[in-house]
Motif scaffolding. Sequence first.
Motif, PDB file in Angstrom:
ATOM      1  N   GLU A 171       0.817  -1.217   0.000  1.00 47.48           N
ATOM      2  CA  GLU A 171       0.000   0.000   0.000  1.00 47.48           C
ATOM      3  C   GLU A 171       0.851   1.267   0.000  1.00 47.48           C
ATOM      4  O   GLU A 171       0.560   2.216  -0.743  1.00 47.48           O
ATOM      5  N   ASP A 175       0.856   3.872  -3.156  1.00 47.22           N
ATOM      6  CA  ASP A 175       0.490   5.282  -3.070  1.00 47.22           C
ATOM      7  C   ASP A 175       1.593   6.177  -3.634  1.00 47.22           C
ATOM      8  O   ASP A 175       1.318   7.161  -4.328  1.00 47.22           O
ATOM      9  N   SER A 198      -9.584  -0.912  -6.765  1.00 49.36           N
ATOM     10  CA  SER A 198      -9.461  -0.307  -5.438  1.00 49.36           C
ATOM     11  C   SER A 198     -10.231   1.015  -5.357  1.00 49.36           C
ATOM     12  O   SER A 198      -9.852   2.005  -5.983  1.00 49.36           O
ATOM     13  N   ARG A 200     -10.153   2.986  -2.941  1.00 48.91           N
ATOM     14  CA  ARG A 200      -9.235   3.946  -2.311  1.00 48.91           C
ATOM     15  C   ARG A 200      -8.363   4.624  -3.369  1.00 48.91           C
ATOM     16  O   ARG A 200      -8.226   5.847  -3.386  1.00 48.91           O
ATOM     17  N   GLY A 203     -10.289   6.898  -5.688  1.00 43.40           N
ATOM     18  CA  GLY A 203     -10.628   8.164  -5.057  1.00 43.40           C
ATOM     19  C   GLY A 203      -9.536   9.208  -5.127  1.00 43.40           C
ATOM     20  O   GLY A 203      -9.793  10.391  -4.885  1.00 43.40           O
ATOM     21  N   LEU A 204      -8.315   8.788  -5.470  1.00 43.54           N
ATOM     22  CA  LEU A 204      -7.198   9.725  -5.577  1.00 43.54           C
ATOM     23  C   LEU A 204      -7.161  10.417  -6.933  1.00 43.54           C
ATOM     24  O   LEU A 204      -6.430  11.389  -7.109  1.00 43.54           O
TER      25      LEU A 204
END
Length: 217
Positions: A171, A175, A198, A200, A203-204
């Motif tokens: 992770e 990132d 993902s 997550r 969402g970036l």
Amino acid sequence: MLTLRNVSKAYPSAQGPVHVLRGIDLDLPAGQTLALTGESGSGKSTLLHLAAALDAADGGEIVVAGQSLVGMGDSARAQLRRERIGLVFQQFNLVPSLKVRENLAFQARIAGRHDPAWVESLTQKLGLSTLVDRYPEQLSGGQQQRVAIGRTLACRPDLILADEPTGNLDEETSDAVLKLCLDLVEQTGSAFLMVTHSPRLAGLLGRRIHLSAGRLA
């Protein structure tokens, strides 16, 4: 930078054609980022392959960097991929006979965009500085993925297409690598389309769209 209009794609089967994409409309301007989500088998990778000029649509039009793919020959498609498109797929496709430093510069050299300072910066940001004299077979899967991503970013492509680009990374590294991709988009004005499972990571990115049963929602 990328436009799809009423794009459709089907594959033959013993029971008849299997419709993978149905009437897809999509716009991805320069400088923007887009996450494409969907269940396995929903057509995400097919859409990415069409946008990358690796396959031809059955209907509709795809325009990449102002060039329509309709009727474009194989050599012109290859040139477009070489000069304008950066691909990060789940297969690393590193050259086994080349060391990491040579793999990182490989695509940029072919495209005539090799910038040693930029490659060195990518090498450091991807945590590859101590691995540059190794061959791909001497790397872990995650390390190979970072080399593959660095090779793509080294030529500063106008359009970056990524299929689960951080799937083999932890992770924290995931990132960091995604941030590097997003930084490149901001610096160069390129466009970034990423397939991901993902929420997550999705969402970036600036926008998110969902593909289900061959249609965008």
